[in-house]
Motif scaffolding. Structure first.
Motif, mmCIF file in Angstrom:
data_model
loop_
_atom_site.group_PDB
_atom_site.id
_atom_site.type_symbol
_atom_site.label_atom_id
_atom_site.label_comp_id
_atom_site.label_asym_id
_atom_site.label_seq_id
_atom_site.Cartn_x
_atom_site.Cartn_y
_atom_site.Cartn_z
ATOM 1 N N HIS A 85 -7.593 6.934 -5.943
ATOM 2 C CA HIS A 85 -7.356 5.648 -5.314
ATOM 3 C C HIS A 85 -7.544 4.557 -6.360
ATOM 4 O O HIS A 85 -8.585 4.464 -6.992
ATOM 5 N N ASP A 86 -6.496 3.768 -6.570
ATOM 6 C CA ASP A 86 -6.576 2.638 -7.488
ATOM 7 C C ASP A 86 -6.059 1.397 -6.778
ATOM 8 O O ASP A 86 -5.055 1.435 -6.058
ATOM 9 N N ARG A 87 -6.734 0.290 -7.011
ATOM 10 C CA ARG A 87 -6.348 -0.985 -6.430
ATOM 11 C C ARG A 87 -5.589 -1.823 -7.447
ATOM 12 O O ARG A 87 -5.615 -1.516 -8.647
ATOM 13 N N ASP B 121 -2.009 -1.287 -4.023
ATOM 14 C CA ASP B 121 -3.158 -0.514 -3.562
ATOM 15 C C ASP B 121 -2.623 0.875 -3.274
ATOM 16 O O ASP B 121 -1.859 1.075 -2.317
ATOM 17 N N ARG B 122 -2.976 1.866 -4.083
ATOM 18 C CA ARG B 122 -2.260 3.142 -4.044
ATOM 19 C C ARG B 122 -3.220 4.331 -4.095
ATOM 20 O O ARG B 122 -4.314 4.248 -4.653
ATOM 21 N N TYR B 123 -2.738 5.417 -3.480
ATOM 22 C CA TYR B 123 -3.450 6.688 -3.465
ATOM 23 C C TYR B 123 -2.535 7.763 -4.031
ATOM 24 O O TYR B 123 -1.304 7.690 -3.887
ATOM 25 N N PRO C 34 0.846 -1.199 0.000
ATOM 26 C CA PRO C 34 0.000 0.000 0.000
ATOM 27 C C PRO C 34 0.880 1.247 0.000
ATOM 28 O O PRO C 34 1.823 1.352 0.792
ATOM 29 N N ASP D 241 -11.175 7.194 1.010
ATOM 30 C CA ASP D 241 -12.029 6.936 -0.146
ATOM 31 C C ASP D 241 -13.042 8.065 -0.267
ATOM 32 O O ASP D 241 -14.189 7.961 0.170
ATOM 33 N N HIS E 200 -3.055 0.948 7.909
ATOM 34 C CA HIS E 200 -2.196 -0.177 7.542
ATOM 35 C C HIS E 200 -1.269 -0.653 8.663
ATOM 36 O O HIS E 200 -0.811 -1.804 8.629
ATOM 37 N N GLU F 188 -10.885 4.134 6.321
ATOM 38 C CA GLU F 188 -11.178 4.182 4.889
ATOM 39 C C GLU F 188 -11.995 5.410 4.489
ATOM 40 O O GLU F 188 -11.828 5.956 3.397
#
Length: 439
Positions: A435-437, A339-341, A310, A410, A399, A406
């Motif tokens: 935000h992409d997973r 999993d990134r922002y 992450p 999100d 984390h 969240e």
């Protein structure tokens, strides 16, 4: 009897005086003599920017990474070895004795590289921690956070974030990267080679010092298997390489050309067995502020696929050092297995991580870069500090501490169009959060 007419100005004055009396009796009033210290909250600070309930202590430790490649003295195919010193500032939850003021005087310098660029000018600034305070004994060991500055920089560049995280139950270790600080900066090859190696070594040392019987104040207090790595600029470059983004063939060839022929960076490249074995699962989450390198081809698509942890990227949309569309955002887009922002300060440049400017940097007659080292020309740096405190708290809390955060991460992409959780009315503007997973 005729009634007396009391002038409105007198009523206003009495109201103000009564209000002041209430302030003095019920809560502290910020007076002109009081200082706004780095990391303090502005009125529009988001919710999680506030300090935690724990007191904060601070200590300095000196480490030595023995038998390292002395790349600055590489010549004719030979690389000498040396013992590489690293100074580390450690913040931690602490007992603050009654009557003791939770204030520390940090000592830093303006200038850069001494006589070779700009003269070094010592200065001091205050923070909210207590030097050598007793560390609190936790129910379970504290998560570890490692901070890594840019080129050039200092272990004291992020005191606003380090103190804030320590007050929330983390042990925070911030590195002075030898040959890359304001005081001792040398050729760029040292930074390119040593940044990820320093980060891994400090992780090992913090792990060693946390073990029972180490004799350290950290013994039994730190869980190094639950570590967050935070890097800014070249610290971000190092953090991404440390956690899976192997360097490209182009980066290895470039390093060889500027070092006089050394292949040393090849050990940190995609496909290297040495690099594969260096991957450390103790690092559970990464925060990369304005990571440098993509615009010069340090990574390719294959290397970026190695990022799996992450990761919170933080950037200015007008970053003129690391680049945005073809720089930080390109790294974010290429990290397809993470999993990134991506938190973006719209119209900000590169300085999305440092402390707000100290008073010493506001003097007339100084080189403009002494101020711009800490400041953005569009955003109030104190505001950036508060927003970073909020989002890093949410991300690392999720984390490393298992917090239900969240809802703070999100959120709608644009803060201009929809309210964001944790932000006060009319204050979530000028920001984007993607935000992409993993694919």
């Amino acid at each position: 009897m005729r009634s007396k007419i009391i002038p409105l100005s007198l009523i206003t004055a009495v109201t103000v005086l009564l209000g002041l009396a209430w302030n003095f009796s019920e809560r502290p009033l910020l007076l002109a003599a009081d200082e706004f210290l780095v990391g303090d909250l502005l009125p529009d600070a988001p919710l999680l920017a506030a300090r935690g309930e724990l007191g904060v202590g601070v200590r300095t430790i000196d480490l030595v990474h023995k038998d390292q490649a002395d790349i600055l003295n590489y010549k004719d195919g030979e690389t000498p070895r040396y013992d590489r010193p690293l100074k580390v500032e450690v913040w931690y939850p602490a007992e603050i004795p009654s009557g003791k003021e939770e204030i520390e005087i940090y000592r830093e310098v303006l200038g850069n590289r001494g006589d070779t660029l700009r003269p070094l000018i010592p200065f001091e600034f205050k923070g909210r921690s207590l030097r050598d305070a007793t560390i609190l004994s936790p129910e379970k060991p504290y998560p570890l956070v490692i901070l890594s500055h840019g080129y050039t920089g200092s272990r004291l560049l992020f005191t606003y974030l380090a103190e804030n995280l320590a007050s929330k139950g983390y042990v925070v270790a911030s590195i002075d990267h030898t040959e890359s600080t304001f005081r001792d900066a040398n050729r760029f090859t040292s930074t390119l080679l040593n940044r990820s190696l320093d980060q891994l070594f400090v992780l090992d040392e913090m792990d060693r010092l946390s073990r029972t019987g180490s004799g350290s104040f950290l013994a039994g207090r730190v869980d190094a298997s639950n570590t967050g790595l935070v890097g800014y600029s070249m610290g971000g470059y190092g953090a991404l390489n440390t956690t899976g983004a192997g360097f490209s063939p182009k980066a290895v060839a470039w390093f060889k050309s500027i070092s006089g022929g050394s292949d040393a960076l090849a050990d940190r490249a995609t496909g290297s067995e040495v690099y594969r074995q260096s991957q450390d699962e103790r690092i559970r989450a990464v925060v990369a502020f304005a990571p440098w390198g993509m615009t010069v081809g340090v990574w390719d698509s294959v290397g970026l696929q190695g990022l799996t942890r992450p990761t919170l990227f933080v950037a200015g949309s007008e970053d003129d050092i690391s680049g945005y569309e073809n720089g930080i955002k390109a790294i974010y887009d290429g990290a397809v297995n993470a999993d990134r922002y991506l938190l973006t300060y719209m119209n900000a440049r590169h300085n999305v991580a440092p402390n707000a400017p100290p008073q010493a940097a506001l003097q007339n007659g100084l080189h403009l870069d002494e101020y711009l080292r800490y400041a953005d020309s569009v955003w109030d740096q104190r505001r950036i500090n508060n927003i970073n405190q909020h989002f890093v708290t949410a991300f690392l809390g999720l984390h490393l501490q298992g917090q239900d955060n969240e809802k703070y991460l999100d959120v709608p992409i644009s803060a201009n169009e929809n309210p964001w959780e944790g932000f006060k009315p009319r204050t979530a503007v000028g920001l984007e959060l993607r935000h992409d997973r993993p694919e």
